[in-house]
Design a protein around this motif. Structure first.
Motif, mmCIF file in Angstrom:
data_model
loop_
_atom_site.group_PDB
_atom_site.id
_atom_site.type_symbol
_atom_site.label_atom_id
_atom_site.label_comp_id
_atom_site.label_asym_id
_atom_site.label_seq_id
_atom_site.Cartn_x
_atom_site.Cartn_y
_atom_site.Cartn_z
ATOM 1 N N ARG A 225 0.623 -1.111 0.026
ATOM 2 C CA ARG A 225 -0.056 -0.125 0.124
ATOM 3 C C ARG A 225 0.936 1.308 -0.056
ATOM 4 O O ARG A 225 0.744 2.183 -0.611
ATOM 5 C CB ARG A 225 -1.049 -0.045 1.282
ATOM 6 N N SER B 167 2.390 1.830 -3.426
ATOM 7 C CA SER B 167 1.496 2.388 -4.413
ATOM 8 C C SER B 167 1.190 3.977 -4.223
ATOM 9 O O SER B 167 1.084 4.465 -5.151
ATOM 10 C CB SER B 167 0.165 1.457 -4.108
ATOM 11 N N THR C 38 3.948 5.839 -5.388
ATOM 12 C CA THR C 38 3.787 5.831 -6.533
ATOM 13 C C THR C 38 3.064 6.810 -7.255
ATOM 14 O O THR C 38 3.269 7.877 -8.393
ATOM 15 C CB THR C 38 3.597 4.599 -7.468
ATOM 16 N N TYR D 145 -2.792 10.741 -5.213
ATOM 17 C CA TYR D 145 -3.386 9.856 -4.003
ATOM 18 C C TYR D 145 -4.184 10.853 -3.312
ATOM 19 O O TYR D 145 -3.732 11.650 -2.575
ATOM 20 C CB TYR D 145 -2.503 8.948 -3.439
ATOM 21 N N PRO E 28 3.987 -0.967 -8.478
ATOM 22 C CA PRO E 28 3.070 -2.020 -8.599
ATOM 23 C C PRO E 28 1.805 -1.846 -9.438
ATOM 24 O O PRO E 28 0.812 -2.780 -9.776
ATOM 25 C CB PRO E 28 2.514 -1.787 -7.196
ATOM 26 N N TYR E 29 1.802 -0.559 -10.089
ATOM 27 C CA TYR E 29 0.484 -0.251 -11.172
ATOM 28 C C TYR E 29 1.136 -1.046 -12.403
ATOM 29 O O TYR E 29 0.220 -0.964 -13.421
ATOM 30 C CB TYR E 29 0.465 1.235 -11.105
ATOM 31 N N HIS F 153 -5.398 -1.440 -8.846
ATOM 32 C CA HIS F 153 -5.513 -0.931 -7.442
ATOM 33 C C HIS F 153 -4.733 -1.522 -6.587
ATOM 34 O O HIS F 153 -5.320 -2.212 -5.480
ATOM 35 C CB HIS F 153 -7.126 -1.126 -6.987
ATOM 36 N N PRO F 154 -3.512 -1.386 -6.640
ATOM 37 C CA PRO F 154 -2.441 -2.098 -5.508
ATOM 38 C C PRO F 154 -2.543 -1.646 -4.105
ATOM 39 O O PRO F 154 -2.552 -2.204 -3.217
ATOM 40 C CB PRO F 154 -1.094 -1.856 -6.272
ATOM 41 N N ALA F 155 -2.931 -0.294 -4.008
ATOM 42 C CA ALA F 155 -3.216 0.213 -2.528
ATOM 43 C C ALA F 155 -4.369 -0.353 -1.943
ATOM 44 O O ALA F 155 -4.315 -0.675 -0.826
ATOM 45 C CB ALA F 155 -3.442 1.602 -2.717
#
Length: 215
Positions: free
Chosen positions: A115, A118, A121, A126, A143-144, A149-151
């Motif tokens: 999280r 992400s 990033t 955000y 992670p994108y 939606h990696p967060a």
């Protein structure tokens, strides 16, 4: 009044949640069956440190004006998270054995790490509230590259770890029947908002939402 509550919800939620977590930490430290190494207190301490790491974003979101983009998902998402965590931390305490905590603690730490990476990033784009800025751009790094939606994936993974350690039927039910559906609802709303951003539809086509190769 409604707009004020919506705008200030992140700050109110942070204060209430942190105080509830601190109370659970005191309870776990005092009641642990293993005072020399109180694993319940360690788990709660890690969770509270995570909350503090996101505090800057929480209060930044509270200063933003509300928009129609969120459709109330911020409050639903926050309250379902609060209920799940409260049910876990104020249920029966585990026996404190470090080995029993290894798996759940690893899940908690992995979820937090995913999280935070992400969020880093996305940077200024955000927010704890679904919103679209005029200069919004699609993030495709970190992670994108693998997930849309990696967060949120990290959020769910961390709470699976927490609930797995402080295991009780009520917290499991809240996680599966309230918290995860709230995240899924939020993703649906967010993707409708973001679909108007240049390049987002192509971004969606090449990645799963939360779980690689599955969904």
């Amino acid at each position: 009044m409604r707009q004020w509550i919506t705008e200030k919800f992140p700050a109110l939620f942070f204060v209430t949640g942190f105080l509830a977590g601190a109370g659970a930490l005191v309870r776990a430290a005092g009641d642990s069956a293993s005072p020399a190494f109180p694993m319940p207190a360690v788990m709660i301490g890690v969770y509270l440190c995570w909350v503090l790491l996101e505090a800057r974003i929480t209060f930044r979101t509270a200063r933003m004006r509300d928009t129609e983009d969120d459709h109330g998902t911020e409050i639903l998402y926050g309250l379902s998270r609060f209920a799940t965590v409260l049910a876990a931390l104020y249920g029966p305490l585990p026996d404190g054995a470090p080995l029993l905590a290894a798996g759940p603690l690893l899940l908690l730490l992995a979820g937090i790490a995913l999280r935070l990476v992400s969020i880093r990033t996305l940077g200024a784009f955000y927010s704890h509230r679904v919103r679209k800025d005029a200069d919004h751009r699609v993030a495709t790094s970190g992670p994108y590259r693998l997930l849309r939606h990696p967060a949120y994936a990290g959020m769910i993974l961390a709470h699976v770890g927490l609930v797995a350690y402080f295991l009780n039927p009520f917290s499991v039910a809240l996680l599966l029947l309230l918290f995860v559906p709230a995240v899924v609802r939020r993703i649906s709303v967010e993707e409708k908002v973001m679909s108007t951003v240049a390049g987002y539809r192509d971004f969606m086509a090449g990645r799963k939402r939360l779980v690689p190769f599955l969904w």
